[in-house]
Scaffold this motif. Structure first.
Motif, PDB file in Angstrom:
ATOM      1  N   VAL A   7      19.479 -16.227  35.946  1.00 52.36           N
ATOM      2  CA  VAL A   7      20.204 -14.995  35.635  1.00 52.36           C
ATOM      3  C   VAL A   7      19.514 -13.801  36.281  1.00 52.36           C
ATOM      4  O   VAL A   7      20.160 -12.950  36.901  1.00 52.36           O
ATOM      5  N   VAL A   8      18.188 -13.738  36.171  1.00 51.72           N
ATOM      6  CA  VAL A   8      17.435 -12.624  36.760  1.00 51.72           C
ATOM      7  C   VAL A   8      17.652 -12.568  38.270  1.00 51.72           C
ATOM      8  O   VAL A   8      17.900 -11.488  38.836  1.00 51.72           O
ATOM      9  N   LYS A   9      17.558 -13.698  38.924  1.00 45.75           N
ATOM     10  CA  LYS A   9      17.744 -13.728  40.384  1.00 45.75           C
ATOM     11  C   LYS A   9      19.144 -13.282  40.773  1.00 45.75           C
ATOM     12  O   LYS A   9      19.337 -12.547  41.765  1.00 45.75           O
ATOM     13  N   THR A  10      20.150 -13.702  40.017  1.00 43.32           N
ATOM     14  CA  THR A  10      21.534 -13.298  40.291  1.00 43.32           C
ATOM     15  C   THR A  10      21.709 -11.801  40.111  1.00 43.32           C
ATOM     16  O   THR A  10      22.314 -11.125  40.945  1.00 43.32           O
ATOM     17  N   VAL A  11      21.176 -11.269  39.031  1.00 48.79           N
ATOM     18  CA  VAL A  11      21.322  -9.842  38.742  1.00 48.79           C
ATOM     19  C   VAL A  11      20.582  -9.001  39.782  1.00 48.79           C
ATOM     20  O   VAL A  11      21.096  -7.977  40.256  1.00 48.79           O
ATOM     21  N   LYS A  12      19.385  -9.424  40.171  1.00 45.25           N
ATOM     22  CA  LYS A  12      18.636  -8.683  41.191  1.00 45.25           C
ATOM     23  C   LYS A  12      19.403  -8.617  42.510  1.00 45.25           C
ATOM     24  O   LYS A  12      19.377  -7.587  43.195  1.00 45.25           O
ATOM     25  N   ALA A  13      20.065  -9.702  42.846  1.00 44.55           N
ATOM     26  CA  ALA A  13      20.855  -9.714  44.082  1.00 44.55           C
ATOM     27  C   ALA A  13      22.021  -8.735  43.998  1.00 44.55           C
ATOM     28  O   ALA A  13      22.465  -8.197  45.027  1.00 44.55           O
ATOM     29  N   MET A  14      22.496  -8.475  42.790  1.00 56.24           N
ATOM     30  CA  MET A  14      23.632  -7.572  42.601  1.00 56.24           C
ATOM     31  C   MET A  14      23.219  -6.106  42.544  1.00 56.24           C
ATOM     32  O   MET A  14      23.935  -5.238  43.042  1.00 56.24           O
ATOM     33  N   ILE A  15      22.056  -5.811  41.949  1.00 57.48           N
ATOM     34  CA  ILE A  15      21.677  -4.409  41.722  1.00 57.48           C
ATOM     35  C   ILE A  15      20.665  -3.894  42.738  1.00 57.48           C
ATOM     36  O   ILE A  15      20.459  -2.687  42.852  1.00 57.48           O
ATOM     37  N   GLY A  16      20.015  -4.802  43.469  1.00 59.55           N
ATOM     38  CA  GLY A  16      19.039  -4.389  44.463  1.00 59.55           C
ATOM     39  C   GLY A  16      17.637  -4.302  43.903  1.00 59.55           C
ATOM     40  O   GLY A  16      17.431  -4.119  42.700  1.00 59.55           O
ATOM     41  N   GLU A  17      16.660  -4.417  44.767  1.00 56.28           N
ATOM     42  CA  GLU A  17      15.256  -4.448  44.356  1.00 56.28           C
ATOM     43  C   GLU A  17      14.740  -3.106  43.872  1.00 56.28           C
ATOM     44  O   GLU A  17      13.731  -3.028  43.173  1.00 56.28           O
ATOM     45  N   SER A  28      24.312  -3.254  31.716  1.00 53.09           N
ATOM     46  CA  SER A  28      23.784  -4.422  31.014  1.00 53.09           C
ATOM     47  C   SER A  28      24.441  -5.721  31.461  1.00 53.09           C
ATOM     48  O   SER A  28      25.549  -5.733  32.004  1.00 53.09           O
ATOM     49  N   VAL A  29      23.711  -6.795  31.210  1.00 43.12           N
ATOM     50  CA  VAL A  29      24.215  -8.152  31.421  1.00 43.12           C
ATOM     51  C   VAL A  29      23.969  -8.931  30.135  1.00 43.12           C
ATOM     52  O   VAL A  29      22.842  -8.956  29.625  1.00 43.12           O
ATOM     53  N   ILE A  30      25.023  -9.526  29.603  1.00 40.24           N
ATOM     54  CA  ILE A  30      24.889 -10.413  28.454  1.00 40.24           C
ATOM     55  C   ILE A  30      25.318 -11.803  28.893  1.00 40.24           C
ATOM     56  O   ILE A  30      26.145 -11.957  29.786  1.00 40.24           O
ATOM     57  N   PHE A  31      24.739 -12.832  28.285  1.00 36.62           N
ATOM     58  CA  PHE A  31      25.115 -14.195  28.664  1.00 36.62           C
ATOM     59  C   PHE A  31      24.868 -15.137  27.499  1.00 36.62           C
ATOM     60  O   PHE A  31      24.130 -14.821  26.555  1.00 36.62           O
ATOM     61  N   ASP A  32      25.511 -16.297  27.563  1.00 44.14           N
ATOM     62  CA  ASP A  32      25.337 -17.336  26.551  1.00 44.14           C
ATOM     63  C   ASP A  32      24.226 -18.279  26.980  1.00 44.14           C
ATOM     64  O   ASP A  32      24.226 -18.780  28.106  1.00 44.14           O
ATOM     65  N   HIS A  33      23.291 -18.531  26.068  1.00 41.45           N
ATOM     66  CA  HIS A  33      22.273 -19.549  26.339  1.00 41.45           C
ATOM     67  C   HIS A  33      22.923 -20.931  26.415  1.00 41.45           C
ATOM     68  O   HIS A  33      24.061 -21.133  25.972  1.00 41.45           O
ATOM     69  N   ARG A  34      22.194 -21.892  26.942  1.00 41.59           N
ATOM     70  CA  ARG A  34      22.689 -23.262  27.031  1.00 41.59           C
ATOM     71  C   ARG A  34      23.128 -23.752  25.647  1.00 41.59           C
ATOM     72  O   ARG A  34      22.519 -23.435  24.621  1.00 41.59           O
ATOM     73  N   ARG A  35      24.218 -24.486  25.669  1.00 40.88           N
ATOM     74  CA  ARG A  35      24.802 -25.050  24.443  1.00 40.88           C
ATOM     75  C   ARG A  35      25.222 -23.981  23.437  1.00 40.88           C
ATOM     76  O   ARG A  35      25.385 -24.243  22.251  1.00 40.88           O
ATOM     77  N   HIS A  36      25.403 -22.767  23.895  1.00 41.77           N
ATOM     78  CA  HIS A  36      25.892 -21.678  23.057  1.00 41.77           C
ATOM     79  C   HIS A  36      27.082 -21.025  23.755  1.00 41.77           C
ATOM     80  O   HIS A  36      27.124 -20.950  24.998  1.00 41.77           O
ATOM     81  N   GLY A  37      28.011 -20.527  22.972  1.00 40.92           N
ATOM     82  CA  GLY A  37      29.138 -19.819  23.542  1.00 40.92           C
ATOM     83  C   GLY A  37      29.863 -20.647  24.579  1.00 40.92           C
ATOM     84  O   GLY A  37      30.228 -21.800  24.341  1.00 40.92           O
ATOM     85  N   GLU A  38      30.034 -20.067  25.772  1.00 38.67           N
ATOM     86  CA  GLU A  38      30.797 -20.721  26.834  1.00 38.67           C
ATOM     87  C   GLU A  38      29.913 -21.411  27.872  1.00 38.67           C
ATOM     88  O   GLU A  38      30.430 -21.972  28.839  1.00 38.67           O
ATOM     89  N   SER A  39      28.596 -21.372  27.688  1.00 38.08           N
ATOM     90  CA  SER A  39      27.697 -22.008  28.658  1.00 38.08           C
ATOM     91  C   SER A  39      27.599 -23.506  28.405  1.00 38.08           C
ATOM     92  O   SER A  39      27.860 -23.993  27.298  1.00 38.08           O
ATOM     93  N   GLY A  40      27.188 -24.236  29.452  1.00 33.93           N
ATOM     94  CA  GLY A  40      27.015 -25.679  29.341  1.00 33.93           C
ATOM     95  C   GLY A  40      25.662 -26.031  28.769  1.00 33.93           C
ATOM     96  O   GLY A  40      24.919 -25.185  28.291  1.00 33.93           O
ATOM     97  N   GLY A  41      25.331 -27.313  28.824  1.00 30.46           N
ATOM     98  CA  GLY A  41      24.062 -27.794  28.276  1.00 30.46           C
ATOM     99  C   GLY A  41      24.282 -28.590  27.007  1.00 30.46           C
ATOM    100  O   GLY A  41      25.076 -28.205  26.150  1.00 30.46           O
ATOM    101  N   LYS A  42      23.545 -29.686  26.867  1.00 28.45           N
ATOM    102  CA  LYS A  42      23.774 -30.593  25.745  1.00 28.45           C
ATOM    103  C   LYS A  42      22.896 -30.306  24.540  1.00 28.45           C
ATOM    104  O   LYS A  42      23.257 -30.660  23.412  1.00 28.45           O
ATOM    105  N   THR A  43      21.717 -29.711  24.750  1.00 31.66           N
ATOM    106  CA  THR A  43      20.792 -29.491  23.644  1.00 31.66           C
ATOM    107  C   THR A  43      20.258 -28.068  23.657  1.00 31.66           C
ATOM    108  O   THR A  43      20.329 -27.370  24.668  1.00 31.66           O
TER     109      THR A  43
END
Length: 323
Positions: free
Chosen positions: A145-155, A116-131
């Motif tokens: 995120v999808v593009k990054t994960v695909k590059a890591m796990i393969g097509e 699994s991959v979990i992440f913070d949305h913009r302006r939530h948790g540790e991610s950036g973004g103003k609104t």
């Protein structure tokens, strides 16, 4: 006397319009800068409920992800790899939450055979973004995120996305307007139309039945944050999604009515499934129905993903994947 009445009526109308405009501005402010839950509160809540196991978290943390958002900030996430597989689920949390709330779903999908991959949305948790934009800008972050994960796990790996509330709206907007880039989607308790949801909230929480304040809020959001509420309509986006979608909601949900997931299900073409639980408030379907929730996803994957893979593999003389 008539002139006085007209003057009084004009003043009353002006004051009402001003009050409505101020309400609209205040609503836009509340939406853009919605107060988040304290991170320690989220961690303690999930730990107390035994949905967050820090020992598991630390043991299976593969790597921390720092992903460049196309909106100009960093998205921070974590990849967990407790299993010897490249099959992966990306988990999108709801508004005011953070990625710790997503760990319970990571544990669920581990039992179903997924890292699994979990992440913070913009302006939530540790991610950036103003609104916070309820999916409008977040959908482009999810694309990164999808593009990054695909590059890591393969097509060749199976990739799914699970979204809760705003996270599900983000997921559907991504799949329907950016790229239908995952193999399957699970939408838990999201809204179908943001304007309709705001109208309902204004009516129930503020006893304001008119849609005019919502239009003012839309005006101020467009002016201040560059998007319209019409751009946050999963009910339109879902018509363009070809991959399988599982829609989940709880009937007692009073914040986002279950009828919105029913609307999304009806508008989705192609492979789909709907489950409305009898118990659970907003974003509580899993917490209140854990075993049934897991069985539901197991059956969804078996019927819509693995059987298709087996059929495709058999027709191409490739060794099929077995769950």
């Amino acid at each position: 006397m008539k002139k006085k009445m007209l003057l009084f009526s004009g003043i009353t109308t002006t004051l009402a319009a001003a009050a409505t405009g101020l309400f609209g501005f205040a609503l836009s402010n509340k939406l853009m800068y919605i107060q988040q839950k304290d991170p320690e509160f989220i961690r303690e809540r999930e730990t107390t409920a035994k949905r967050f196991d820090e020992a598991w978290y630390n043991k299976n943390l593969k790597c921390e992800l720092n992903i460049d958002s196309p909106n100009g900030y960093t998205i921070r996430g974590i990849m967990f790899q407790p299993l010897q597989t490249n099959n992966t689920i990306i988990i999108c949390h709801g508004v005011t939450e953070n990625k710790i709330n997503s760990v319970k779903y990571a544990r669920l999908f581990e039992r179903l055979g997924y890292n699994s991959v979990i992440f913070d949305h913009r302006r939530h948790g540790e991610s950036g973004g103003k609104t916070t934009s309820y999916g409008y800008y977040e959908k482009n972050d999810l694309d990164a995120v999808v593009k990054t994960v695909k590059a890591m796990i393969g097509e060749d790996a199976i990739l799914g996305i699970h979204g809760e509330s705003m996270g599900a709206a983000t997921m559907l907007l991504y799949a329907g307007t950016v790229e239908d880039g995952a193999d399957f989607y699970i939408s838990d308790c999201t809204f179908s139309d943001f304007s309709m949801l705001l109208k309902q909230i204004a009516k129930t929480e503020f006893k304001y039945g008119s849609i005019i304040p919502i239009r003012f809020a839309d005006f101020f959001v467009r002016l201040r944050d560059g998007y319209s509420f019409k751009s946050v309509t999963p009910a339109e986006a879902v018509t363009h999604i070809e991959k399988p979608v599982l829609f989940i909601h709880s009937i007692p949900d009073t914040f986002i009515p279950a009828s919105m997931s029913l609307d999304l299900y009806n508008k989705k073409n192609g492979p789909k499934k709907l489950k409305l639980f009898d118990t659970g408030a907003h974003a509580q379907s899993f917490n209140e129905n854990m075993d049934e929730y897991e069985d539901l996803i197991h059956d969804f994957l078996d019927n819509f993903i693995y059987q298709k893979i087996n059929r495709d593999s058999s027709s191409s003389n490739v060794i099929p994947f077995h769950f």
